[in-house]
Design a protein around this motif. Structure first.
Motif, PDB file in Angstrom:
ATOM      1  N   ASN A   3     -75.280 -36.212  -4.521  1.00  0.00           N
ATOM      2  CA  ASN A   3     -76.580 -36.824  -4.733  1.00  0.00           C
ATOM      3  C   ASN A   3     -76.795 -37.127  -6.217  1.00  0.00           C
ATOM      4  O   ASN A   3     -76.174 -36.530  -7.091  1.00  0.00           O
ATOM      5  N   VAL A   4     -77.717 -38.057  -6.456  1.00  0.00           N
ATOM      6  CA  VAL A   4     -78.023 -38.496  -7.816  1.00  0.00           C
ATOM      7  C   VAL A   4     -79.504 -38.256  -8.090  1.00  0.00           C
ATOM      8  O   VAL A   4     -80.362 -38.670  -7.306  1.00  0.00           O
ATOM      9  N   LEU A   5     -79.798 -37.586  -9.196  1.00  0.00           N
ATOM     10  CA  LEU A   5     -81.183 -37.386  -9.630  1.00  0.00           C
ATOM     11  C   LEU A   5     -81.482 -38.390 -10.734  1.00  0.00           C
ATOM     12  O   LEU A   5     -80.739 -38.487 -11.717  1.00  0.00           O
ATOM     13  N   VAL A   6     -82.557 -39.136 -10.576  1.00  0.00           N
ATOM     14  CA  VAL A   6     -82.940 -40.164 -11.548  1.00  0.00           C
ATOM     15  C   VAL A   6     -84.303 -39.819 -12.133  1.00  0.00           C
ATOM     16  O   VAL A   6     -85.248 -39.535 -11.379  1.00  0.00           O
ATOM     17  N   PHE A   7     -84.415 -39.854 -13.449  1.00  0.00           N
ATOM     18  CA  PHE A   7     -85.719 -39.654 -14.084  1.00  0.00           C
ATOM     19  C   PHE A   7     -86.371 -41.016 -14.262  1.00  0.00           C
ATOM     20  O   PHE A   7     -85.848 -41.890 -14.966  1.00  0.00           O
ATOM     21  N   LEU A  20     -87.096 -48.689 -13.024  1.00  0.00           N
ATOM     22  CA  LEU A  20     -86.463 -49.426 -11.935  1.00  0.00           C
ATOM     23  C   LEU A  20     -84.992 -49.696 -12.238  1.00  0.00           C
ATOM     24  O   LEU A  20     -84.142 -49.694 -11.343  1.00  0.00           O
ATOM     25  N   GLU A  21     -84.685 -49.919 -13.519  1.00  0.00           N
ATOM     26  CA  GLU A  21     -83.288 -50.098 -13.927  1.00  0.00           C
ATOM     27  C   GLU A  21     -82.495 -48.813 -13.687  1.00  0.00           C
ATOM     28  O   GLU A  21     -81.349 -48.854 -13.208  1.00  0.00           O
ATOM     29  N   ALA A  22     -83.100 -47.676 -14.020  1.00  0.00           N
ATOM     30  CA  ALA A  22     -82.418 -46.392 -13.844  1.00  0.00           C
ATOM     31  C   ALA A  22     -82.167 -46.102 -12.369  1.00  0.00           C
ATOM     32  O   ALA A  22     -81.105 -45.585 -11.995  1.00  0.00           O
ATOM     33  N   VAL A  23     -83.140 -46.421 -11.519  1.00  0.00           N
ATOM     34  CA  VAL A  23     -82.955 -46.219 -10.076  1.00  0.00           C
ATOM     35  C   VAL A  23     -81.859 -47.143  -9.554  1.00  0.00           C
ATOM     36  O   VAL A  23     -81.036 -46.737  -8.715  1.00  0.00           O
ATOM     37  N   THR A  24     -81.828 -48.378 -10.034  1.00  0.00           N
ATOM     38  CA  THR A  24     -80.763 -49.306  -9.639  1.00  0.00           C
ATOM     39  C   THR A  24     -79.396 -48.747 -10.038  1.00  0.00           C
ATOM     40  O   THR A  24     -78.437 -48.785  -9.256  1.00  0.00           O
ATOM     41  N   ALA A  25     -79.315 -48.219 -11.268  1.00  0.00           N
ATOM     42  CA  ALA A  25     -78.055 -47.617 -11.725  1.00  0.00           C
ATOM     43  C   ALA A  25     -77.710 -46.389 -10.886  1.00  0.00           C
ATOM     44  O   ALA A  25     -76.542 -46.154 -10.544  1.00  0.00           O
ATOM     45  N   GLN A 164     -80.006 -54.652 -14.456  1.00  0.00           N
ATOM     46  CA  GLN A 164     -81.232 -55.316 -14.031  1.00  0.00           C
ATOM     47  C   GLN A 164     -81.708 -54.737 -12.695  1.00  0.00           C
ATOM     48  O   GLN A 164     -80.902 -54.419 -11.820  1.00  0.00           O
ATOM     49  N   PRO A 165     -83.025 -54.539 -12.526  1.00  0.00           N
ATOM     50  CA  PRO A 165     -83.538 -53.995 -11.265  1.00  0.00           C
ATOM     51  C   PRO A 165     -83.111 -54.836 -10.066  1.00  0.00           C
ATOM     52  O   PRO A 165     -83.221 -56.063 -10.103  1.00  0.00           O
ATOM     53  N   VAL A 166     -82.597 -54.174  -9.045  1.00  0.00           N
ATOM     54  CA  VAL A 166     -82.137 -54.866  -7.841  1.00  0.00           C
ATOM     55  C   VAL A 166     -82.900 -54.310  -6.642  1.00  0.00           C
ATOM     56  O   VAL A 166     -82.946 -53.092  -6.439  1.00  0.00           O
ATOM     57  N   ALA A 167     -83.499 -55.197  -5.869  1.00  0.00           N
ATOM     58  CA  ALA A 167     -84.216 -54.770  -4.664  1.00  0.00           C
ATOM     59  C   ALA A 167     -83.213 -54.205  -3.656  1.00  0.00           C
ATOM     60  O   ALA A 167     -82.215 -54.848  -3.333  1.00  0.00           O
ATOM     61  N   ASN A 168     -83.475 -52.994  -3.191  1.00  0.00           N
ATOM     62  CA  ASN A 168     -82.613 -52.329  -2.210  1.00  0.00           C
ATOM     63  C   ASN A 168     -83.501 -51.349  -1.453  1.00  0.00           C
ATOM     64  O   ASN A 168     -83.405 -50.142  -1.615  1.00  0.00           O
ATOM     65  N   ALA A 169     -84.383 -51.908  -0.640  1.00  0.00           N
ATOM     66  CA  ALA A 169     -85.486 -51.131  -0.067  1.00  0.00           C
ATOM     67  C   ALA A 169     -85.012 -50.014   0.846  1.00  0.00           C
ATOM     68  O   ALA A 169     -84.145 -50.201   1.703  1.00  0.00           O
TER      69      ALA A 169
END
Length: 329
Positions: A3-7, A20-25, A164-169
């Motif tokens: 799993n990945v933890l994103v701040f 949003l960029e960090a979540v995309t990454a 760049q933020p990518v939509a991935n709902a």
């Protein structure tokens, strides 16, 4: 599969674009490592959980909501303790931060508590044998270093606008969590946030940046940059260190090794020669346009498009052309 933890970074009660960029990454990292889940941590005062939907829309499987009055401002001690405690459970293989001023402060705190390696300011990465292999500018931007993070968990930060933020709902799923320490008892307290260029787009959020250098000759001539930025409508104005040291622009506008790191879609360098220290902060921009009367200026070596000419003649014409193009729809 890890799993990945994103701040997810917040400012003034709202999500920043870098979140949003960090979540995309983080989503990309999870998929590359075998399809683990992405958990985004959203911290703030009461009500911040209302921002969770945007994180789910960009790939977060779960949003961990941390609400407390002590998180109204950035709280490094309580956040570091909470994130490290969460990651020490053994279910997370990676933690992702933004390489902003806040992220550069928080990520090493978390890595130190975990005894983990830290790969900062990555512009890209892949996963090989379960290890993150990332790219990072080195030696003032003259070289690109390849870093391999061995061991788990691995902590990394990504350069603003490099992803760049990518939509991935994903279906919105939230979990209320509590702080590992009392946020009100933290020894380090952020008591006030002062923002420059109030009402203007932040440099890290702007898709277009118009940056000026000593070639503008005087502070009042920065109106040329301001007018072009206004013509685009979605642009911010930056500057070189030489300019901010002279007091022509506030230091918050400085782009470079000792200033801001930016990667907009379009970067227009106006009267900037291209010192290595400046290039280190903007060379990952998607498209670079340089305007300089010196055809041998170093900036032209990395520019996608170059205009050799007097900025005082080129800039008004360019501004007029942008206005005309926007007027046509």
């Amino acid at each position: 599969m890890a799993n990945v933890l994103v701040f997810a970074e917040v400012r003034a009660g709202d999500l920043r674009k870098v979140a949003l960029e960090a979540v995309t990454a983080g989503r990309q990292l999870a998929d590359l490592s075998g399809g683990g889940s992405v958990h985004a941590v959203l911290a703030g005062e009461a009500g911040i959980g209302g921002k969770a939907g945007a994180l789910a829309e960009h790939g977060a499987d779960s949003v961990l909501v941390l609400e407390h009055a002590g998180f109204a401002q950035y709280n490094p001690e309580a956040l570091a303790a909470t994130l490290a405690q969460r990651m020490s459970g053994g279910t997370y293989g990676f933690a992702v931060f933004s390489a902003t001023a806040q992220g550069r402060d928080l990520s090493p705190r978390v890595a130190a508590k975990l005894g983990s390696g830290l790969a900062p300011d990555l512009t890209g990465f892949t996963v090989e044998g379960g290890n993150v292999v990332g790219q990072h500018f080195n030696m003032n931007g003259k070289t690109i270093a390849t870093l391999t993070l061995t061991g788990s968990p691995a902590v990394l930060s990504v350069r603003p606008a490099a992803f760049q933020p990518v939509a991935n709902a994903k279906p919105l799923a939230t979990e209320a969590i509590t702080s590992a320490t009392d946020p009100s008892a933290s020894r380090v307290k952020v008591v006030e946030l002062k923002q420059g260029n109030t009402g203007k787009i932040d440099l890290n959020d702007a898709p277009v940046i118009v940056a000026g250098g000593r070639g503008l000759k005087a502070p009042e001539n920065f109106t040329l940059c301001d007018e072009l930025a206004d013509a685009f409508g979605n642009a911010a104005v930056g500057a070189t260190r030489a300019v901010t040291d002279e007091g022509w622009r506030p230091h918050s506008d400085q782009i470079g090794q000792t200033g801001r790191n930016v990667s907009p879609n379009l970067y227009i360098a106006v009267g900037i020669s291209g010192a290595i220290q400046h290039l280190a902060g903007m060379r990952t921009s998607k498209t670079i346009v340089a305007i300089n009367k010196d055809k041998d200026a170093p900036i032209f070596k990395i520019a996608d498009y170059g205009i050799v000419g007097d900025v005082f003649e080129v800039m008004p014409a360019l501004t007029a052309a942008v206005k005309a193009a926007r007027a046509q729809g």
